[in-house]
Design a protein around this motif. Structure first.
Motif, PDB file in Angstrom:
ATOM      1  N   ARG A  42      63.494  13.001  20.421  1.00  0.00           N
ATOM      2  CA  ARG A  42      64.173  14.249  20.749  1.00  0.00           C
ATOM      3  C   ARG A  42      63.253  15.265  21.405  1.00  0.00           C
ATOM      4  N   LEU A  43      61.987  15.267  21.039  1.00  0.00           N
ATOM      5  CA  LEU A  43      61.044  16.158  21.702  1.00  0.00           C
ATOM      6  C   LEU A  43      60.656  15.586  23.057  1.00  0.00           C
ATOM      7  N   GLY A  44      60.707  14.286  23.117  1.00  0.00           N
ATOM      8  CA  GLY A  44      60.600  13.544  24.355  1.00  0.00           C
ATOM      9  C   GLY A  44      59.417  13.864  25.232  1.00  0.00           C
ATOM     10  N   GLY A  45      59.521  13.383  26.415  1.00  0.00           N
ATOM     11  CA  GLY A  45      58.487  13.614  27.386  1.00  0.00           C
ATOM     12  C   GLY A  45      57.402  12.559  27.346  1.00  0.00           C
ATOM     13  N   VAL A  46      56.523  12.693  28.301  1.00  0.00           N
ATOM     14  CA  VAL A  46      55.393  11.785  28.420  1.00  0.00           C
ATOM     15  C   VAL A  46      54.136  12.604  28.648  1.00  0.00           C
ATOM     16  N   GLY A  47      52.998  11.994  28.456  1.00  0.00           N
ATOM     17  CA  GLY A  47      51.729  12.661  28.711  1.00  0.00           C
ATOM     18  C   GLY A  47      51.446  13.777  27.733  1.00  0.00           C
ATOM     19  N   GLN A  48      50.695  14.766  28.182  1.00  0.00           N
ATOM     20  CA  GLN A  48      50.270  15.866  27.314  1.00  0.00           C
ATOM     21  C   GLN A  48      51.424  16.761  26.883  1.00  0.00           C
ATOM     22  N   VAL A  49      52.506  16.776  27.643  1.00  0.00           N
ATOM     23  CA  VAL A  49      53.637  17.640  27.322  1.00  0.00           C
ATOM     24  C   VAL A  49      54.448  17.080  26.156  1.00  0.00           C
ATOM     25  N   ARG A  50      54.341  15.793  25.895  1.00  0.00           N
ATOM     26  CA  ARG A  50      55.106  15.141  24.829  1.00  0.00           C
ATOM     27  C   ARG A  50      54.953  15.903  23.515  1.00  0.00           C
ATOM     28  N   SER A 100      58.679  16.392  32.245  1.00  0.00           N
ATOM     29  CA  SER A 100      58.194  15.362  31.335  1.00  0.00           C
ATOM     30  C   SER A 100      59.348  14.569  30.726  1.00  0.00           C
ATOM     31  N   ARG A 101      60.404  15.263  30.346  1.00  0.00           N
ATOM     32  CA  ARG A 101      61.566  14.586  29.764  1.00  0.00           C
ATOM     33  C   ARG A 101      62.278  13.726  30.795  1.00  0.00           C
ATOM     34  N   ARG A 102      62.354  14.207  32.024  1.00  0.00           N
ATOM     35  CA  ARG A 102      62.964  13.403  33.088  1.00  0.00           C
ATOM     36  C   ARG A 102      62.163  12.130  33.320  1.00  0.00           C
ATOM     37  N   GLU A 103      60.839  12.258  33.285  1.00  0.00           N
ATOM     38  CA  GLU A 103      59.978  11.088  33.461  1.00  0.00           C
ATOM     39  C   GLU A 103      60.211  10.082  32.339  1.00  0.00           C
ATOM     40  N   LEU A 104      60.344  10.572  31.110  1.00  0.00           N
ATOM     41  CA  LEU A 104      60.631   9.686  29.988  1.00  0.00           C
ATOM     42  C   LEU A 104      61.944   8.944  30.211  1.00  0.00           C
ATOM     43  N   ALA A 140      63.408   8.343  33.024  1.00  0.00           N
ATOM     44  CA  ALA A 140      63.220   7.400  34.131  1.00  0.00           C
ATOM     45  C   ALA A 140      62.539   6.125  33.646  1.00  0.00           C
ATOM     46  N   GLN A 141      61.548   6.286  32.769  1.00  0.00           N
ATOM     47  CA  GLN A 141      60.855   5.112  32.228  1.00  0.00           C
ATOM     48  C   GLN A 141      61.779   4.273  31.351  1.00  0.00           C
ATOM     49  N   VAL A 142      62.566   4.936  30.517  1.00  0.00           N
ATOM     50  CA  VAL A 142      63.458   4.223  29.596  1.00  0.00           C
ATOM     51  C   VAL A 142      64.541   3.454  30.355  1.00  0.00           C
ATOM     52  N   THR A 143      65.004   4.004  31.452  1.00  0.00           N
ATOM     53  CA  THR A 143      66.089   3.375  32.214  1.00  0.00           C
ATOM     54  C   THR A 143      65.573   2.690  33.486  1.00  0.00           C
ATOM     55  N   GLU A 144      64.305   2.402  33.504  1.00  0.00           N
ATOM     56  CA  GLU A 144      63.638   1.843  34.689  1.00  0.00           C
ATOM     57  C   GLU A 144      64.341   0.605  35.252  1.00  0.00           C
ATOM     58  N   GLY A 145      64.775  -0.299  34.405  1.00  0.00           N
ATOM     59  CA  GLY A 145      65.391  -1.535  34.874  1.00  0.00           C
ATOM     60  C   GLY A 145      66.891  -1.430  35.102  1.00  0.00           C
ATOM     61  N   TRP A 146      67.442  -0.241  34.987  1.00  0.00           N
ATOM     62  CA  TRP A 146      68.880  -0.043  35.126  1.00  0.00           C
ATOM     63  C   TRP A 146      69.247   0.207  36.589  1.00  0.00           C
ATOM     64  N   THR A 147      70.442  -0.238  36.955  1.00  0.00           N
ATOM     65  CA  THR A 147      70.947   0.097  38.290  1.00  0.00           C
ATOM     66  C   THR A 147      71.475   1.531  38.272  1.00  0.00           C
ATOM     67  N   GLU A 148      71.676   2.084  39.445  1.00  0.00           N
ATOM     68  CA  GLU A 148      72.240   3.433  39.547  1.00  0.00           C
ATOM     69  C   GLU A 148      73.629   3.475  38.906  1.00  0.00           C
ATOM     70  N   GLU A 149      74.410   2.412  39.067  1.00  0.00           N
ATOM     71  CA  GLU A 149      75.740   2.351  38.467  1.00  0.00           C
ATOM     72  C   GLU A 149      75.649   2.353  36.943  1.00  0.00           C
ATOM     73  N   GLU A 150      74.684   1.634  36.393  1.00  0.00           N
ATOM     74  CA  GLU A 150      74.499   1.617  34.940  1.00  0.00           C
ATOM     75  C   GLU A 150      74.080   2.997  34.427  1.00  0.00           C
ATOM     76  N   ALA A 186      76.076  18.843  24.853  1.00  0.00           N
ATOM     77  CA  ALA A 186      76.996  17.717  24.842  1.00  0.00           C
ATOM     78  C   ALA A 186      76.723  16.740  25.969  1.00  0.00           C
ATOM     79  N   GLY A 187      76.106  17.209  27.025  1.00  0.00           N
ATOM     80  CA  GLY A 187      75.890  16.362  28.183  1.00  0.00           C
ATOM     81  C   GLY A 187      74.668  15.487  28.046  1.00  0.00           C
ATOM     82  N   ALA A 188      74.504  14.640  29.037  1.00  0.00           N
ATOM     83  CA  ALA A 188      73.359  13.726  29.076  1.00  0.00           C
ATOM     84  C   ALA A 188      72.608  13.908  30.372  1.00  0.00           C
ATOM     85  N   GLY A 189      72.673  15.100  30.939  1.00  0.00           N
ATOM     86  CA  GLY A 189      72.128  15.362  32.257  1.00  0.00           C
ATOM     87  C   GLY A 189      70.702  14.935  32.463  1.00  0.00           C
ATOM     88  N   GLU A 190      69.850  15.059  31.455  1.00  0.00           N
ATOM     89  CA  GLU A 190      68.455  14.722  31.667  1.00  0.00           C
ATOM     90  C   GLU A 190      68.236  13.235  31.852  1.00  0.00           C
TER      91      GLU A 190
END
Length: 156
Positions: A12-20, A99-103, A105-115, A148-152
């Motif tokens: 939930r705090l998410g992110g990558v690197g020093q910002v995590r 940082s959260r967007r990068e996380l 992106a990493q988590v969904t790296e193998g996903w298609t845009e449709e997925e 409620a959204g999942a925008g990130e």
């Protein structure tokens, strides 16, 4: 569902690197709200987030102390106080968002845009249904709009 909730809490705090893990949920939501809606008073901020004014006051205090939020006089009523995101607060918020967007992106790296689109749509719908149900329950705390959204997950 229990595994999803546990994983969501772990990241939930998410992110990558020093910002995590560098900004708690309450701070993020308050800064995000001020960024999205502009300067406002404590009561308006509390109402918009579905929480008590005393809670907002308590959560905002450290943000003011660290220079992320400024207290200024209301432009029309000098006696009233308005909370405003500082330049430092905006920079910090953008750092955490990135940082959260990068996380995500990493988590969904193998996903298609449709997925990714399907996941975002369904998660947003699911969270909206949960928020609507909570709003109908007597004495239930409302979800803050925007939660409620999942925008990130899509880098928004």
């Amino acid at each position: 569902m229990a595994v999803f909730a546990r994983r969501a809490e772990q990241t939930r705090l998410g992110g990558v690197g020093q910002v995590r893990n560098s900004m708690d949920r309450a701070a993020y939501l308050l800064l995000n709200r001020l960024d999205q809606e502009g300067p406002m008073g404590v009561k308006a901020l509390a109402a918009g987030m579905g929480i008590d004014s005393s809670t907002v006051t308590r959560q905002v205090a450290p943000l003011v102390d660290t220079g992320l939020v400024m207290r200024t006089s209301h432009p029309e009523d000098g006696r009233a106080v308005v909370l405003e995101l500082s330049v430092r607060g905006l920079a910090r918020l953008e750092e955490v968002r990135s940082s959260r967007r990068e996380l995500m992106a990493q988590v969904t790296e193998g996903w298609t845009e449709e997925e990714r689109d399907a996941f975002t749509t369904l998660l947003t719908r699911f969270n909206g249904a949960l928020a609507a149900r909570a709003a109908r329950l007597p004495g239930a705390e409302q979800e803050a709009p925007g939660e409620a959204g999942a925008g990130e997950s899509r880098g928004r």
